[in-house]
Design a protein around this motif. Sequence first.
Motif, short mmCIF file in Angstrom:
data_model
loop_
_atom_site.label_atom_id
_atom_site.label_comp_id
_atom_site.label_asym_id
_atom_site.label_seq_id
_atom_site.Cartn_x
_atom_site.Cartn_y
_atom_site.Cartn_z
N ASN A 273 -2.56 -4.01 3.68
CA ASN A 273 -3.39 -2.88 4.10
C ASN A 273 -2.41 -1.53 5.10
O ASN A 273 -2.46 -2.41 5.47
CB ASN A 273 -4.33 -2.59 3.40
CG ASN A 273 -4.83 -1.54 2.87
OD1 ASN A 273 -3.86 -0.45 2.43
ND2 ASN A 273 -6.51 -1.58 2.59
N TYR A 274 -2.71 -0.49 4.82
CA TYR A 274 -2.49 -0.27 6.50
C TYR A 274 -3.95 -0.03 7.18
O TYR A 274 -4.35 -0.54 6.81
CB TYR A 274 -2.34 1.52 5.74
CG TYR A 274 -3.35 1.84 4.69
CD1 TYR A 274 -4.86 3.01 5.59
CD2 TYR A 274 -3.34 2.51 3.89
CE1 TYR A 274 -6.02 3.35 5.02
CE2 TYR A 274 -4.43 2.93 3.07
CZ TYR A 274 -5.30 3.31 3.29
OH TYR A 274 -6.56 3.72 2.37
N ILE A 275 -3.12 0.08 8.50
CA ILE A 275 -5.06 0.64 9.60
C ILE A 275 -5.76 1.22 8.30
O ILE A 275 -5.59 2.21 8.67
CB ILE A 275 -4.10 0.87 10.37
CG1 ILE A 275 -3.20 -0.04 11.50
CG2 ILE A 275 -5.62 1.20 11.41
CD1 ILE A 275 -2.55 -0.01 12.35
N PRO A 276 -7.32 -0.32 8.58
CA PRO A 276 -8.26 1.27 8.25
C PRO A 276 -8.48 2.58 9.20
O PRO A 276 -8.56 2.03 10.18
CB PRO A 276 -8.99 0.03 8.12
CG PRO A 276 -8.29 -1.69 8.45
CD PRO A 276 -7.46 -0.65 8.52
N GLY A 277 -8.80 3.81 8.88
CA GLY A 277 -8.70 4.84 9.78
C GLY A 277 -7.83 5.70 9.76
O GLY A 277 -8.03 6.66 10.99
N TRP B 144 0.74 -1.37 0.01
CA TRP B 144 -0.34 -0.02 0.06
C TRP B 144 0.54 1.25 0.20
O TRP B 144 0.40 2.77 -0.41
CB TRP B 144 -0.84 0.87 1.69
CG TRP B 144 0.03 0.07 2.35
CD1 TRP B 144 -0.40 -0.85 2.88
CD2 TRP B 144 0.45 0.78 3.28
NE1 TRP B 144 0.54 -0.76 4.93
CE2 TRP B 144 0.75 0.86 4.16
CE3 TRP B 144 0.22 2.26 3.10
CZ2 TRP B 144 1.48 1.54 5.88
CZ3 TRP B 144 0.65 3.77 4.18
CH2 TRP B 144 2.20 2.30 4.63
N ALA B 145 2.02 1.03 0.64
CA ALA B 145 2.78 2.17 0.46
C ALA B 145 3.32 2.71 -0.70
O ALA B 145 4.37 1.51 -1.64
CB ALA B 145 3.80 2.20 2.04
N LYS B 146 3.72 4.12 -1.11
CA LYS B 146 4.38 4.68 -2.16
C LYS B 146 6.00 5.56 -1.82
O LYS B 146 6.66 5.37 -2.50
CB LYS B 146 4.02 5.65 -2.94
CG LYS B 146 4.60 6.05 -3.91
CD LYS B 146 3.40 6.78 -4.57
CE LYS B 146 3.72 8.56 -4.49
NZ LYS B 146 2.69 9.80 -5.04
N GLN B 147 5.76 5.79 -0.77
CA GLN B 147 7.19 6.31 -0.41
C GLN B 147 7.05 6.71 1.29
O GLN B 147 6.36 6.59 1.47
CB GLN B 147 7.59 7.86 -1.16
CG GLN B 147 6.58 9.01 -1.00
CD GLN B 147 6.60 9.41 -2.26
OE1 GLN B 147 6.03 9.97 -3.17
NE2 GLN B 147 8.28 10.86 -1.93
N GLN B 148 8.68 7.21 1.79
CA GLN B 148 8.57 8.21 2.90
C GLN B 148 8.58 6.77 3.85
O GLN B 148 7.45 7.82 4.57
CB GLN B 148 8.03 9.10 2.78
CG GLN B 148 8.54 10.76 1.74
CD GLN B 148 7.58 11.78 2.03
OE1 GLN B 148 6.72 12.15 1.45
NE2 GLN B 148 8.83 12.77 2.29
N LEU B 149 9.14 6.44 4.22
CA LEU B 149 9.15 5.63 5.71
C LEU B 149 9.10 6.40 6.74
O LEU B 149 10.97 6.44 7.27
CB LEU B 149 10.09 4.20 5.66
CG LEU B 149 8.92 3.04 4.33
CD1 LEU B 149 10.10 2.13 4.94
CD2 LEU B 149 7.77 2.71 4.81
N TRP B 150 8.89 7.12 7.33
CA TRP B 150 8.83 7.64 9.08
C TRP B 150 8.86 7.26 10.16
O TRP B 150 8.64 5.73 10.14
CB TRP B 150 8.51 9.03 8.76
CG TRP B 150 8.49 10.29 7.14
CD1 TRP B 150 9.43 9.69 6.84
CD2 TRP B 150 7.96 11.56 7.19
NE1 TRP B 150 9.22 11.08 5.88
CE2 TRP B 150 8.74 12.29 6.47
CE3 TRP B 150 7.20 12.37 7.68
CZ2 TRP B 150 8.39 13.18 5.89
CZ3 TRP B 150 7.04 13.91 7.83
CH2 TRP B 150 7.53 14.09 7.07
#
Length: 327
Positions: free
Chosen positions: A130-134, A81-87
């Motif tokens: 996927n990221y955490i919904p919400g 799900w992630a495109k960029q910038q792992l902060w």
Amino acid sequence: MANPAKRNEPLVTHIYTADPSAHVFEGKLYIYPSHDLDHDKVSNDNGDQYDMEDYHVLSMEDENAPCIDHGEALHLRDIPWAKQQLWAPDAAYKNNTYYLFFPARDHDGIFRIGVATSPSPAGPFTPQPNYIPGSFSIDPAVLVDDDGKSYVYFGGLWGGQLEKWQTGTFQPDAEGPAADEPALGPRVAELNDDMLSFKESPQEISIVDEDGKPILAGDEDRRYFEGPWVHKYNGLYYLSYSTGTTHRIVYAVSDNPKGPYVFKGTILTPVVGWTTHHSIVQFKDKWYLFYHDSSLSGGADNKRCVKFTELHYNDDGTIRTIDPYDN
Ligand code: FUB
């Protein structure tokens, strides 16, 4: 053999590291930092210069031992799900599993918070599809409370996009409150027992002064900017965070994990570099502050290094202010 770690010195020098979240796992200190890259991306208020692609996990047997880099623990290419910038990430332990919580921009450019799991505190971590919904914004920090409930605290202004979520949905052009209005607070959500989803919609944390009045958006020495961390001391919850534009780590205290929190003071005075970000952990009989500055790169904002020092409480439970360059 690597050199022993030293207080107020970079924990590692072979890579740039930032945003350290420290925990005691399996009797050792584990540190979960961002991994800054040596690139020449444009530097702006949107944080485009923080263009990180993976995470490494660090550990120390104790404060005098060498700091070990366990290598790449998670890479952007493996997060669907992630495109960029792992902060700035954080980690937690529950259900015989280690959970790595991390923010990244999704394929629409919106910051979300993801989770990855591992049987080992050193990783490697397997991301959820996927990221955490919400979830939204940046800088997740997880507290597993003594009663077994877990909370994730998060949120950051400017590049962290918190201003854009004031209505509950993403408003790309939204701005923050006026200087005489209450500042935006970090968000908190209780996690379900699986640690992979929110039990409830995130709610805003109120930070107030000693008279119970909200800290205002124009009060840049005290208002919340990014990098929340919550730890417990003598049964109270301590919320510490960066003030961003005034470059301090400050804290506020509550008897409830969701606040309201009463502002108390400064933990860390400004470091070299624009950002400041920290965590607080008890290891054996001492308390430690993990933080970063940009000294290793001679001041480049996006090439930072993780450090630590001891943190002291006064008898009344307040925290003594630390000057990172006063050794
Ligand atoms: O490392 C990227 C961002 O810089 C973090 O998410 C913020 O807290 C600031 O340290």
